[in-house]
Design an enzyme around this catalytic site. Structure first.
Site, PDB file in Angstrom:
ATOM      1  N   ASP A 127      35.127  45.956  33.885  1.00  0.00           N
ATOM      2  CA  ASP A 127      34.184  45.516  34.922  1.00  0.00           C
ATOM      3  C   ASP A 127      34.785  45.672  36.310  1.00  0.00           C
ATOM      4  OD1 ASP A 127      31.956  44.517  33.287  1.00  0.00           O
ATOM      5  OD2 ASP A 127      33.525  43.228  32.467  1.00  0.00           O
ATOM      6  N   ASP A 161      41.097  48.113  33.065  1.00  0.00           N
ATOM      7  CA  ASP A 161      40.087  47.064  33.084  1.00  0.00           C
ATOM      8  C   ASP A 161      38.716  47.764  33.036  1.00  0.00           C
ATOM      9  OD1 ASP A 161      38.682  44.608  33.736  1.00  0.00           O
ATOM     10  OD2 ASP A 161      38.530  45.392  35.784  1.00  0.00           O
TER      11      ASP A 161
HETATM   12  C1  XBP Z   1      35.000  40.683  33.994  1.00  0.00           C
HETATM   13  C2  XBP Z   1      34.263  39.473  33.628  1.00  0.00           C
HETATM   14  C3  XBP Z   1      33.223  39.531  32.605  1.00  0.00           C
HETATM   15  C4  XBP Z   1      31.857  39.952  32.948  1.00  0.00           C
HETATM   16  C5  XBP Z   1      30.888  39.433  31.923  1.00  0.00           C
HETATM   17  O1  XBP Z   1      36.330  40.352  34.384  1.00  0.00           O
HETATM   18  O2  XBP Z   1      34.581  38.401  34.077  1.00  0.00           O
HETATM   19  O3  XBP Z   1      33.107  38.218  32.191  1.00  0.00           O
HETATM   20  O4  XBP Z   1      31.506  39.467  34.218  1.00  0.00           O
HETATM   21  O5  XBP Z   1      31.214  39.761  30.630  1.00  0.00           O
HETATM   22  P1  XBP Z   1      37.481  41.449  34.305  1.00  0.00           P
HETATM   23  P2  XBP Z   1      30.782  38.818  29.390  1.00  0.00           P
HETATM   24  O6  XBP Z   1      36.947  42.699  34.930  1.00  0.00           O
HETATM   25  O7  XBP Z   1      38.597  40.857  35.125  1.00  0.00           O
HETATM   26  O8  XBP Z   1      37.859  41.646  32.864  1.00  0.00           O
HETATM   27  O9  XBP Z   1      29.519  38.120  29.774  1.00  0.00           O
HETATM   28  O10 XBP Z   1      30.599  39.768  28.243  1.00  0.00           O
HETATM   29  O11 XBP Z   1      31.896  37.822  29.159  1.00  0.00           O
HETATM   30 MG    MG Z   2      37.502  43.732  36.673  1.00  0.00          MG
END
Ligand code: XBP
Ligand code: MG
Length: 239
Positions: free
Chosen positions: A14, A12
């Site tokens: 983020d 993953d």
């Molecule tokens: C990460 C997210 C992303 C970011 C924003 O979730 O939810 O939406 O917060 O990215 P995970 P965008 O780590 O579970 O994948 O604004 O580009 O959508």
């Molecule tokens: Mg995440």
């Protein structure tokens, strides 16, 4: 002891590869709101709650539907969300270039250990693809984009995490069974997504996710800083 049949690591982005949310995405959303003359502001606490909705465009829509009175709902929401999100992505990329977001401790080392051991690498994330390539090339060099055989990101699948779609897309692209892979996630939504695709999952928590329910995880640690590839292989060979 069984020998490990681990063939690929799937990360993953983020919260896992980097702490992107509080001082990255959140700031970028707020700056975009201001650009459009909106008084919306996502403070640290509210943003923590909104993180239960994965995907930036989905998060804005959820906020409008649940946190604003109907009298404050914007007209032409669909086009506004698209424009806001494009502005937000530009702000996020600028924050990244300005060094406001860094890889989490242990990530670069673990990736290098995995490559040296001949493991395959992939990404499974909800975020926009440009955000992933910018992060990887900034901290690991442009060539690092080629280290990942599958980069599953953003709107490439219809349903974002916690749906399994993005992990299923990655498995298909790698042409590997779920049991041959290990996923790394930081959130309950991410864990649910990976587990729904059948993939053993290591959770590395952060301030926003530490309180979440990680039942079903192979292991839960606060950081990957002290986790060596050998530890992963040992853990994996015992499941
Ligand atoms: C990460 C997210 C992303 C970011 C924003 O979730 O939810 O939406 O917060 O990215 P995970 P965008 O780590 O579970 O994948 O604004 O580009 O959508
Ligand atoms: Mg995440």
């Amino acid at each position: 002891m069984k020998t490990s049949n681990l063939q690929a690591l799937i990360f993953d982005v983020d919260g896992t590869l980097a702490e992107t949310e509080r001082d990255g995405h959140r700031i970028a959303f707020n700056t975009a709101f201001a650009d459009f003359g909106l008084t919306w502001h996502w403070d640290v606490g509210l943003y923590g709650k909104l993180l239960s909705i994965t995907g930036g465009k989905e998060r804005i829509r959820h906020f409008v539907a649940h946190d604003l009175p109907p009298s404050e709902h914007p007209k032409s929401l669909d086009s506004l969300v698209v424009a806001l999100h494009a502005a937000k992505t530009a702000h996020y990329l600028r924050l990244l270039e300005n060094g406001k977001i860094a890889l989490r401790p242990g990530i670069a080392r673990l990736l290098n250990e995995a490559r040296a051991a001949g493991l395959r690498l992939a990404i499974a994330t909800t975020t926009t693809p440009e955000n992933v390539s910018a992060l990887l090339s900034l901290y690991l060099g442009q060539e690092s984009l080629g280290w990942f055989e599958a980069i599953g990101a953003g709107d490439i699948v219809p349903h974002k995490k916690p749906a399994p779609d993005i992990y299923e897309w990655v498995l298909k692209t790698l042409n590997l069974p779920a049991e041959a892979c290990l996923a790394f996630e930081d959130s309950a939504n991410g864990l649910r997504s990976a587990r729904a695709a059948g993939i053993p999952t290591w959770v590395t928590t952060n301030a926003y996710t530490a309180h979440e329910d990680f039942s079903g995880a192979l292991s839960v640690t606060h950081t990957l800083e002290n986790v060596r590839l050998d530890d992963l292989l040992k853990m994996f060979s015992n499941i």
